[in-house]
Design an enzyme around this catalytic site. Sequence first.
Site, PDB file in Angstrom:
ATOM      1  N   LYS A   7       9.968  48.557  -2.672  1.00 34.10           N
ATOM      2  CA  LYS A   7       9.687  47.208  -2.295  1.00 34.10           C
ATOM      3  C   LYS A   7      11.371  46.310  -2.759  1.00 34.10           C
ATOM      4  O   LYS A   7      11.458  44.878  -2.049  1.00 34.10           O
ATOM      5  CB  LYS A   7       8.747  46.254  -3.445  1.00 34.10           C
ATOM      6  CG  LYS A   7       6.731  47.014  -3.039  1.00 34.10           C
ATOM      7  CD  LYS A   7       6.459  45.862  -4.214  1.00 34.10           C
ATOM      8  CE  LYS A   7       5.251  46.563  -3.460  1.00 34.10           C
ATOM      9  NZ  LYS A   7       4.259  46.164  -4.574  1.00 34.10           N
ATOM     10  N   LYS A   9       1.965  52.552   5.294  1.00 34.53           N
ATOM     11  CA  LYS A   9       0.462  52.790   5.215  1.00 34.53           C
ATOM     12  C   LYS A   9      -0.155  51.373   5.533  1.00 34.53           C
ATOM     13  O   LYS A   9       0.876  50.275   5.856  1.00 34.53           O
ATOM     14  CB  LYS A   9       0.126  52.735   3.384  1.00 34.53           C
ATOM     15  CG  LYS A   9       0.763  51.415   3.293  1.00 34.53           C
ATOM     16  CD  LYS A   9       0.097  52.132   1.274  1.00 34.53           C
ATOM     17  CE  LYS A   9       0.932  51.066   0.121  1.00 34.53           C
ATOM     18  NZ  LYS A   9       0.356  50.744  -1.053  1.00 34.53           N
ATOM     19  N   LYS A  61      -1.047  44.875   2.803  1.00 32.92           N
ATOM     20  CA  LYS A  61      -1.121  43.386   3.072  1.00 32.92           C
ATOM     21  C   LYS A  61      -0.340  42.680   2.720  1.00 32.92           C
ATOM     22  O   LYS A  61       0.192  41.795   3.378  1.00 32.92           O
ATOM     23  CB  LYS A  61      -1.656  42.587   1.303  1.00 32.92           C
ATOM     24  CG  LYS A  61      -3.215  43.553   0.819  1.00 32.92           C
ATOM     25  CD  LYS A  61      -3.879  42.732  -0.643  1.00 32.92           C
ATOM     26  CE  LYS A  61      -2.890  44.214  -1.200  1.00 32.92           C
ATOM     27  NZ  LYS A  61      -3.728  44.399  -2.771  1.00 32.92           N
TER      28      LYS A  61
END
Length: 337
Positions: A114, A200, A203
Amino acid sequence: MRVVSGIQPTGNLHLGNYLGAIRNWVRMQDSMGDGNQCLFFLADLHAISMPHDPAELKRATLEMAAALVACGIDAQKSVLFNQAQVPHHAELQWLLNGTARMGWLNRMTQFKDKSGKNREGASAALFTYPVLQAADVLLYQTTHVPVGEDQKQHLELARDIAQKFNNDFASDDAPVFTLPEPISPPQAARIMSLRDGSKKMSKSDPSEMSRIELVDDADTVMKKIKKAKTDPEPLPSEAEGLADRPEALNLVTIYAAVADTPIEGVLREFGGEGFGKFKPALGELLVETLRPISTRFNELLADREALDAILARGAAQARDLGRPTLDAAYGALGFVR
Ligand code: TYM
């Protein structure tokens, strides 16, 4: 058994969350015997670890609460709440920050993913949020945490923190924290992006075509499945034949998870067929599965008062359940209160 799990309220629930986590939450809730308990929460405090829009957070929190209830989380059977109404989570995180080691947090792959190339510019919250996640589960003497594969590393960290805290500050016969076990459903532990079988379903993927959202209407679901990336080969008859075909494997995995059959069963039916036949079958299966969920979701979202009441009641229960462990942690650390 004490089962606890959470989900970030960032945007709509997608098929990865549903098959990897929520459906399993509902099954656990419905199979709990007397004396066992499930707590499910919206990890809203996690939202500030990434740049966020306050109005969007509010909307997403209410939407996620409605989505969980629409998927079958029953506030009469489970404790359903959002972290921000239970300050014990943030308090316990601070206490655990004294036990968590920098080296442990440095190893968390989700922080690396991230923060990307901008580690210096990432928030301190992004770095320490696995400690909040540890607090989320340790606060309730949790025995089992249903999560997808991607969260297992965070669970191991929670166990390490609990073990070190117990060693350093508690006696062997009266540990402060229970060591939680992760549990993943056998199928669908990892649902991948429809555009790239190595990533994966998420969102945060900028492409909406990469994920099926639980509120997608029938046309959107069919379109996304039709456009899903595949290869030109027909489906194999044996699972080994999917080994080097991540996109094909993903679509078959989704079908198997939704139909609740093993992958071998799906290949027995579709082995030898091309995607021209398999994709419409998968799309229709998804549409039928999602229809009742999205109907209920829209009804719930229209009743703000009922949603507020569900979350307030859950939070009051969670505060009561978490209090003794928080007090024990303060006591073990020698705080005068
Ligand atoms: P989050 O919000 O990213 O995801 C919620 C749950 O959905 C699972 N999941 C998936 N499973 C299979 N395939 C996918 N593509 C997929 N995407 C998501 C996740 O494994 C997770 O179980 N940090 C957590 C939330 C959290 C939490 C906790 C979880 C906060 N505190 C305490 C358990 C216990 C998160 O960001 O999950």
